[in-house]
Design an enzyme around this catalytic site. Structure first.
Site, mmCIF file in Angstrom:
data_model
loop_
_atom_site.group_PDB
_atom_site.id
_atom_site.type_symbol
_atom_site.label_atom_id
_atom_site.label_comp_id
_atom_site.label_asym_id
_atom_site.label_seq_id
_atom_site.Cartn_x
_atom_site.Cartn_y
_atom_site.Cartn_z
ATOM 1 N N ILE A 115 -1.809 7.555 1.516
ATOM 2 C CA ILE A 115 -3.290 7.725 0.536
ATOM 3 C C ILE A 115 -3.530 6.099 0.419
ATOM 4 O O ILE A 115 -2.908 5.240 -0.173
ATOM 5 C CB ILE A 115 -3.095 8.168 -0.640
ATOM 6 C CG1 ILE A 115 -2.580 9.691 -0.442
ATOM 7 C CG2 ILE A 115 -4.648 8.335 -1.189
ATOM 8 C CD1 ILE A 115 -2.492 10.516 -1.830
ATOM 9 N N GLY B 243 6.712 10.919 3.433
ATOM 10 C CA GLY B 243 7.101 11.405 5.070
ATOM 11 C C GLY B 243 7.016 10.169 5.831
ATOM 12 O O GLY B 243 6.303 9.319 5.546
ATOM 13 N N GLU C 11 0.938 -1.329 -0.086
ATOM 14 C CA GLU C 11 0.020 0.074 0.110
ATOM 15 C C GLU C 11 0.915 1.110 0.029
ATOM 16 O O GLU C 11 0.529 2.412 -0.493
ATOM 17 C CB GLU C 11 -0.841 -0.015 1.306
ATOM 18 C CG GLU C 11 -1.869 1.131 1.372
ATOM 19 C CD GLU C 11 -2.635 1.231 0.347
ATOM 20 O OE1 GLU C 11 -3.822 0.461 0.013
ATOM 21 O OE2 GLU C 11 -2.711 2.272 -0.548
ATOM 22 N N LYS D 239 5.148 4.442 -9.634
ATOM 23 C CA LYS D 239 3.880 4.458 -9.014
ATOM 24 C C LYS D 239 2.795 4.079 -10.025
ATOM 25 O O LYS D 239 1.843 3.584 -9.822
ATOM 26 C CB LYS D 239 4.035 5.480 -8.120
ATOM 27 C CG LYS D 239 4.735 5.719 -7.099
ATOM 28 C CD LYS D 239 4.997 6.942 -6.577
ATOM 29 C CE LYS D 239 5.803 7.040 -5.196
ATOM 30 N NZ LYS D 239 6.198 8.475 -4.924
HETATM 31 N N1 HSE Z 1 10.652 10.555 -3.144
HETATM 32 C C1 HSE Z 1 9.123 10.344 -3.002
HETATM 33 C C2 HSE Z 1 8.286 11.547 -3.208
HETATM 34 C C3 HSE Z 1 8.997 9.664 -1.557
HETATM 35 O O1 HSE Z 1 8.945 12.605 -3.185
HETATM 36 O O2 HSE Z 1 6.983 11.279 -3.540
HETATM 37 C C4 HSE Z 1 7.665 8.839 -1.481
HETATM 38 O O3 HSE Z 1 7.619 7.793 -2.481
#
Ligand code: HSE
Length: 400
Positions: free
Chosen positions: A131, A297, A124, A200
């Protein structure tokens, strides 16, 4: 008691240990048994850390402890995360991860291994941080034909673009500041060149279609070439520039792309600022929906991992399938992908632009002696051919 082990005690791993400890009672109630972290694997020692005594340096301690049934992989990267995940799954231990690089590269294979060993591979936290979009796609929306997913999936680039627009600063200036503040990595390539967002969207659309979309097949551009002038022109058109990772089902295959786009006020993605992420999903029955929240984070990401840990605890000894098959969907090549484009050119090229883009309406670009226009929808190939005739100082950005 249900025992877990955490691989990698960095930002996310320490957040997971903290979250499991903080929400111990809540997790116990939900799982029907107490979940506790028995080991933390890391190369370092953590003198003075409240969980110092749990630190081990040898993965085989975890692999060979039959009481550890859940492994949290928050190491990042492919190696040795792949080897450790594989070994844990082969021992029937479920694995939860935030590691999008590993999921995008080897997710299918790891899920097959989990299936063969009656355990699960959950991820997840790999997309959109805190999210809960993967669980939504694979449970609540599992009965939908997903027609489109478009996301702001990278917090670092969204932060940089927001600050560039607020301050009128150049990309390199904001990036350097973001690095000094610890918001951007020392090597920011994966974020700013779109590779992170690409992985992603590959994961999300693979889950949505139940097919294997290879991130290498997704055309990807980052934000490093965005200039303050581009942002000024987007503002003149009432828009903002955002790095979008999109995938859309069309009659001629799946169109997937990661690139900076101008997003207009009418888009639900327009109001997504700073490090926030959002995922727009269009289903054939549901219509449009959007998931919004903290995409990165320590604790937001840990929250998503802990949700997976709980799911593992509730399904021990069973495999939870996502229906992600080995079949690849038909993909539209980049040349055939359809977009609209915002183009800015020196005024001297206006007549030529009107010839190669019939029907366009010129507007103020916000930049001295330059005008701008938005094209109709056209393929990338047709656009590139026409745009090439507009001289060396023309610039363009796609429009959502
Ligand atoms: N480096 C990624 C970002 C961290 O800035 O969204 C979270 O996957």
């Amino acid at each position: 008691m249900i025992y877990a082990a955490v691989l990698g005690y960095g930002t996310v791993g320490s957040g997971v240990v903290e979250a499991i400890h903080t929400n111990k009672e809540k997790l116990k109630k939900a799982a029907g048994d107490e979940i506790t972290v028995r080991y933390i694997l890391d190369l370092r020692d953590f003198e003075g850390d409240p969980f110092e005594s749990l630190v081990v340096h040898d993965f085989s301690v975890i692999e060979n402890d039959p009481e550890v049934s859940i492994v949290v992989e928050t190491m990042g990267g492919i190696h040795p995360a792949y080897e450790f995940t594989m070994a844990a799954l082969k021992k029937g231990k479920s694995v939860c991860t935030s590691n999008k690089a590993l999921v995008a590269d080897c997710g299918y294979e790891l899920m097959q291994t989990a299936k063969a060993n009656n355990c699960s591979y959950f991820f997840e936290a790999s997309c959109g941080g805190g999210i809960p979009v993967i669980r939504a796609l694979t449970t609540s929306l599992a009965g939908e034909e997903i027609l489109e997913i478009t996301g702001i999936l990278n917090g670092t680039t969204n932060y940089i673009l927001t600050r560039m627009a607020d301050e009128g600063s150049a990309f390199s200036e904001v990036l350097a500041d973001a690095q000094a503040l610890g918001y951007a990595e020392k090597d920011p390539t994966a974020d700013v060149e779109g590779h992170d967002a690409c992985r992603k969207i590959a994961i999300l659309i693979s889950l949505a279609l139940g097919k294997r979309v290879d991130f290498r097949d997704i055309y990807t551009e980052g934000i490093s070439r965005i200039t303050p002038e581009d942002i000024t022109t987007a503002k003149a058109f009432g828009g903002r520039i955002r790095l979008l990772a999109g995938a859309k089902v069309t009659d001629h295959g799946l169109e997937a792309m990661v690139a900076p786009y101008m997003v207009g006020k009418d888009s639900p993605l327009y109001g997504v600022n700073d490090v926030f992420n959002a995922v727009f999903v269009r289903g054939n029955i549901l219509g449009d929906s959007m998931f919004y929240g903290r995409g990165a984070g320590k604790l937001p990401t840990a929250s998503a991992v802990v949700g997976d840990v709980l799911e593992c605890a509730k399904t021990l000894g069973k495999h939870a399938s996502f229906g992600w098959d080995d079949e690849k969907p038909e993909m539209t090549a980049k040349d055939g992908i359809v977009n609209r484009f915002l183009v800015r050119i020196p005024d001297a090229y206006a007549a030529r632009a009107a010839e190669v883009f019939p029907g366009i309406v010129f507007a103020d670009s916000g930049i001295f002696e330059q005008c701008a226009f938005i094209t109709e929808e056209m393929t990338e190939k047709d656009f590139e051919q026409a745009f090439a005739s507009l001289g060396p100082n023309a610039s363009c950005i796609r429009v959502k």
